[in-house]
Design a protein around this motif. Sequence first.
Motif, PDB file in Angstrom:
ATOM      1  N   ILE A  83      29.060 -14.736 -61.329  1.00  0.00           N
ATOM      2  CA  ILE A  83      30.069 -14.688 -60.270  1.00  0.00           C
ATOM      3  C   ILE A  83      30.492 -13.241 -60.057  1.00  0.00           C
ATOM      4  CG2 ILE A  83      32.377 -15.404 -59.540  1.00  0.00           C
ATOM      5  CD1 ILE A  83      32.044 -17.943 -61.132  1.00  0.00           C
ATOM      6  N   THR A  84      30.507 -12.828 -58.789  1.00  0.00           N
ATOM      7  CA  THR A  84      30.927 -11.481 -58.407  1.00  0.00           C
ATOM      8  C   THR A  84      32.038 -11.580 -57.375  1.00  0.00           C
ATOM      9  OG1 THR A  84      28.665 -10.689 -58.724  1.00  0.00           O
ATOM     10  CG2 THR A  84      30.157  -9.246 -57.506  1.00  0.00           C
ATOM     11  N   ARG A  85      33.053 -10.732 -57.503  1.00  0.00           N
ATOM     12  CA  ARG A  85      34.114 -10.709 -56.496  1.00  0.00           C
ATOM     13  C   ARG A  85      33.590  -9.968 -55.264  1.00  0.00           C
ATOM     14  NH1 ARG A  85      38.242  -9.075 -59.302  1.00  0.00           N
ATOM     15  NH2 ARG A  85      39.568 -10.928 -59.306  1.00  0.00           N
ATOM     16  N   MET A  86      33.285 -10.733 -54.210  1.00  0.00           N
ATOM     17  CA  MET A  86      32.776 -10.161 -52.968  1.00  0.00           C
ATOM     18  C   MET A  86      32.792 -11.237 -51.893  1.00  0.00           C
ATOM     19  SD  MET A  86      28.656 -10.064 -53.849  1.00  0.00           S
ATOM     20  CE  MET A  86      28.210  -9.576 -52.187  1.00  0.00           C
ATOM     21  N   GLU A  87      32.690 -10.837 -50.646  1.00  0.00           N
ATOM     22  CA  GLU A  87      32.617 -11.794 -49.544  1.00  0.00           C
ATOM     23  C   GLU A  87      31.315 -12.587 -49.664  1.00  0.00           C
ATOM     24  OE1 GLU A  87      33.657 -14.088 -46.569  1.00  0.00           O
ATOM     25  OE2 GLU A  87      34.986 -12.462 -47.259  1.00  0.00           O
ATOM     26  N   PRO A  88      31.380 -13.931 -49.619  1.00  0.00           N
ATOM     27  CA  PRO A  88      30.193 -14.747 -49.873  1.00  0.00           C
ATOM     28  C   PRO A  88      29.310 -14.948 -48.634  1.00  0.00           C
ATOM     29  CG  PRO A  88      32.085 -16.176 -49.633  1.00  0.00           C
ATOM     30  CD  PRO A  88      32.611 -14.756 -49.552  1.00  0.00           C
ATOM     31  N   ALA A  89      28.994 -13.880 -47.942  1.00  0.00           N
ATOM     32  CA  ALA A  89      28.156 -13.982 -46.752  1.00  0.00           C
ATOM     33  C   ALA A  89      26.760 -14.463 -47.143  1.00  0.00           C
ATOM     34  CB  ALA A  89      28.075 -12.632 -46.055  1.00  0.00           C
ATOM     35  N   GLY A  90      26.228 -15.414 -46.385  1.00  0.00           N
ATOM     36  CA  GLY A  90      24.875 -15.891 -46.626  1.00  0.00           C
ATOM     37  C   GLY A  90      24.731 -16.895 -47.735  1.00  0.00           C
ATOM     38  N   ALA A  91      25.820 -17.360 -48.342  1.00  0.00           N
ATOM     39  CA  ALA A  91      25.725 -18.357 -49.412  1.00  0.00           C
ATOM     40  C   ALA A  91      25.255 -19.696 -48.856  1.00  0.00           C
ATOM     41  CB  ALA A  91      27.079 -18.524 -50.100  1.00  0.00           C
ATOM     42  N   ASP A  92      24.576 -20.503 -49.691  1.00  0.00           N
ATOM     43  CA  ASP A  92      24.125 -21.819 -49.276  1.00  0.00           C
ATOM     44  C   ASP A  92      25.300 -22.706 -48.867  1.00  0.00           C
ATOM     45  OD1 ASP A  92      21.460 -21.149 -49.940  1.00  0.00           O
ATOM     46  OD2 ASP A  92      21.801 -21.729 -52.037  1.00  0.00           O
ATOM     47  N   VAL A  93      26.405 -22.564 -49.583  1.00  0.00           N
ATOM     48  CA  VAL A  93      27.597 -23.353 -49.310  1.00  0.00           C
ATOM     49  C   VAL A  93      28.810 -22.528 -49.720  1.00  0.00           C
ATOM     50  CG1 VAL A  93      27.469 -24.480 -51.573  1.00  0.00           C
ATOM     51  CG2 VAL A  93      28.745 -25.576 -49.735  1.00  0.00           C
ATOM     52  N   ILE A 131      26.586 -20.036 -54.108  1.00  0.00           N
ATOM     53  CA  ILE A 131      27.787 -20.741 -53.668  1.00  0.00           C
ATOM     54  C   ILE A 131      28.933 -19.755 -53.579  1.00  0.00           C
ATOM     55  CG2 ILE A 131      28.264 -21.479 -56.058  1.00  0.00           C
ATOM     56  CD1 ILE A 131      29.571 -24.024 -54.749  1.00  0.00           C
ATOM     57  N   GLY A 132      29.613 -19.777 -52.452  1.00  0.00           N
ATOM     58  CA  GLY A 132      30.737 -18.867 -52.244  1.00  0.00           C
ATOM     59  C   GLY A 132      32.062 -19.576 -52.428  1.00  0.00           C
ATOM     60  N   PHE A 133      33.067 -18.784 -52.729  1.00  0.00           N
ATOM     61  CA  PHE A 133      34.418 -19.319 -52.906  1.00  0.00           C
ATOM     62  C   PHE A 133      35.401 -18.420 -52.165  1.00  0.00           C
ATOM     63  CE2 PHE A 133      31.898 -20.336 -56.639  1.00  0.00           C
ATOM     64  CZ  PHE A 133      32.064 -21.711 -56.730  1.00  0.00           C
ATOM     65  N   ARG A 134      36.182 -19.013 -51.301  1.00  0.00           N
ATOM     66  CA  ARG A 134      37.340 -18.340 -50.710  1.00  0.00           C
ATOM     67  C   ARG A 134      38.549 -19.041 -51.307  1.00  0.00           C
ATOM     68  NH1 ARG A 134      34.034 -18.746 -45.706  1.00  0.00           N
ATOM     69  NH2 ARG A 134      33.009 -16.712 -45.463  1.00  0.00           N
ATOM     70  N   VAL A 135      39.117 -18.398 -52.310  1.00  0.00           N
ATOM     71  CA  VAL A 135      40.109 -19.057 -53.172  1.00  0.00           C
ATOM     72  C   VAL A 135      41.380 -18.221 -53.234  1.00  0.00           C
ATOM     73  CG1 VAL A 135      40.561 -19.959 -55.482  1.00  0.00           C
ATOM     74  CG2 VAL A 135      38.252 -20.044 -54.566  1.00  0.00           C
ATOM     75  N   GLY A 136      42.459 -18.771 -52.731  1.00  0.00           N
ATOM     76  CA  GLY A 136      43.750 -18.111 -52.838  1.00  0.00           C
ATOM     77  C   GLY A 136      43.764 -16.683 -52.343  1.00  0.00           C
ATOM     78  N   GLY A 137      43.065 -16.397 -51.269  1.00  0.00           N
ATOM     79  CA  GLY A 137      43.023 -15.046 -50.735  1.00  0.00           C
ATOM     80  C   GLY A 137      41.961 -14.163 -51.353  1.00  0.00           C
ATOM     81  N   ASP A 138      41.274 -14.650 -52.381  1.00  0.00           N
ATOM     82  CA  ASP A 138      40.205 -13.898 -53.032  1.00  0.00           C
ATOM     83  C   ASP A 138      38.858 -14.419 -52.548  1.00  0.00           C
ATOM     84  OD1 ASP A 138      39.984 -11.685 -54.685  1.00  0.00           O
ATOM     85  OD2 ASP A 138      41.034 -12.657 -56.349  1.00  0.00           O
ATOM     86  N   ARG A 139      37.826 -13.600 -52.725  1.00  0.00           N
ATOM     87  CA  ARG A 139      36.474 -13.962 -52.299  1.00  0.00           C
ATOM     88  C   ARG A 139      35.504 -13.742 -53.452  1.00  0.00           C
ATOM     89  NH1 ARG A 139      39.571 -15.352 -49.062  1.00  0.00           N
ATOM     90  NH2 ARG A 139      39.601 -15.012 -46.805  1.00  0.00           N
ATOM     91  N   PHE A 140      34.620 -14.732 -53.692  1.00  0.00           N
ATOM     92  CA  PHE A 140      33.655 -14.639 -54.775  1.00  0.00           C
ATOM     93  C   PHE A 140      32.311 -15.193 -54.305  1.00  0.00           C
ATOM     94  CE2 PHE A 140      37.835 -15.245 -56.637  1.00  0.00           C
ATOM     95  CZ  PHE A 140      37.897 -14.274 -57.628  1.00  0.00           C
ATOM     96  N   LEU A 141      31.253 -14.665 -54.894  1.00  0.00           N
ATOM     97  CA  LEU A 141      29.919 -15.191 -54.661  1.00  0.00           C
ATOM     98  C   LEU A 141      29.317 -15.582 -55.999  1.00  0.00           C
ATOM     99  CD1 LEU A 141      27.515 -15.777 -52.786  1.00  0.00           C
ATOM    100  CD2 LEU A 141      26.729 -13.435 -53.221  1.00  0.00           C
ATOM    101  N   GLY A 142      28.907 -16.848 -56.115  1.00  0.00           N
ATOM    102  CA  GLY A 142      28.276 -17.335 -57.334  1.00  0.00           C
ATOM    103  C   GLY A 142      26.780 -17.494 -57.135  1.00  0.00           C
ATOM    104  N   ARG A 143      26.025 -17.118 -58.151  1.00  0.00           N
ATOM    105  CA  ARG A 143      24.572 -17.282 -58.142  1.00  0.00           C
ATOM    106  C   ARG A 143      24.193 -18.106 -59.360  1.00  0.00           C
ATOM    107  NH1 ARG A 143      25.499 -11.940 -56.540  1.00  0.00           N
ATOM    108  NH2 ARG A 143      24.612 -11.371 -54.500  1.00  0.00           N
ATOM    109  N   LEU A 144      23.658 -19.291 -59.105  1.00  0.00           N
ATOM    110  CA  LEU A 144      23.294 -20.208 -60.180  1.00  0.00           C
ATOM    111  C   LEU A 144      21.789 -20.179 -60.378  1.00  0.00           C
ATOM    112  CD1 LEU A 144      24.052 -22.456 -62.190  1.00  0.00           C
ATOM    113  CD2 LEU A 144      23.838 -24.091 -60.296  1.00  0.00           C
ATOM    114  N   ALA A 145      21.350 -19.860 -61.587  1.00  0.00           N
ATOM    115  CA  ALA A 145      19.925 -19.837 -61.919  1.00  0.00           C
ATOM    116  C   ALA A 145      19.773 -19.959 -63.426  1.00  0.00           C
ATOM    117  CB  ALA A 145      19.264 -18.547 -61.425  1.00  0.00           C
ATOM    118  N   ASP A 146      18.784 -20.740 -63.855  1.00  0.00           N
ATOM    119  CA  ASP A 146      18.465 -20.897 -65.279  1.00  0.00           C
ATOM    120  C   ASP A 146      19.669 -21.347 -66.104  1.00  0.00           C
ATOM    121  OD1 ASP A 146      15.821 -20.006 -64.771  1.00  0.00           O
ATOM    122  OD2 ASP A 146      16.507 -17.922 -64.850  1.00  0.00           O
ATOM    123  N   GLY A 147      20.515 -22.172 -65.504  1.00  0.00           N
ATOM    124  CA  GLY A 147      21.659 -22.715 -66.217  1.00  0.00           C
ATOM    125  C   GLY A 147      22.832 -21.778 -66.362  1.00  0.00           C
ATOM    126  N   VAL A 148      22.761 -20.603 -65.749  1.00  0.00           N
ATOM    127  CA  VAL A 148      23.827 -19.600 -65.858  1.00  0.00           C
ATOM    128  C   VAL A 148      24.443 -19.379 -64.488  1.00  0.00           C
ATOM    129  CG1 VAL A 148      24.389 -17.209 -66.448  1.00  0.00           C
ATOM    130  CG2 VAL A 148      22.710 -18.483 -67.815  1.00  0.00           C
TER     131      VAL A 148
END
Length: 227
Positions: free
Chosen positions: A162-172, A142-159
């Motif tokens: 999150i990395t600060r980066m352009e969320p290219a290719g995220a599911d949503v 899951i990607g976030f474009r939030v307040g001018g910042d960009r993050f990519l979240g990876r959810l697996a095994d309940g964890v």
Amino acid sequence: MKLEKVTKRWYDDACGTALALEFVGERWSLLILRELMFGPRRFGEIRAQLAGISANILTQRLASLEAGGMLVRRTLPSPASVQVYELTPWGQEIEPVMQTMGRWATRSPLHDPTLPMSPASAMLSMRTMIDPVKAGALRMTIGFRVGGDRFLGRLADGVLGITRMEPAGADVVVEADPTPLVVWLYVKRPVAAMEADGVLRIVGDRAAAERFADLFALPPKIMPPAG
């Protein structure tokens, strides 16, 4: 630079908590570390997310945190060639401390999730408040474009990583300022209403976004004192 020259005071107490306060107990110190939790930042980028901090105070706090071994300064390679601040591995270890403090403080009736917050604060809030049981079997990006910042979240095994980066290719991808984002997650305002108001936008798998939002809840509030 020696640590005792930048901390200004000592408690003369062998307790680890007292020493921790010497490192991060001054105003702004923990919030500066929060802003660096997802990657290096320039001086101006840090200051822009800490409303009310002066350049002089930020300089002092950065020097103190650097002297204490929690962050380092380095210059990015060309063509950027700018100075940034980033956490050391030991500085990064303060995240679970912040998460415990956050869970504890949000139980107060004084906590207001609709107040302003920074993009980094919103990301840390999600890493803190996610329900690992609900999230256990769910895998998604899951990607976030939030307040001018960009993050990519990876959810697996309940964890949730999150990395600060352009969320290219995220599911949503969720596009919003930090406060509408946390209102969506914790106040549970419907996506359709927020999109109609123009404060939040979902790009991609909307069902995945709804499943993601369901993973978050604030802890119960403390009961007021009797009498």
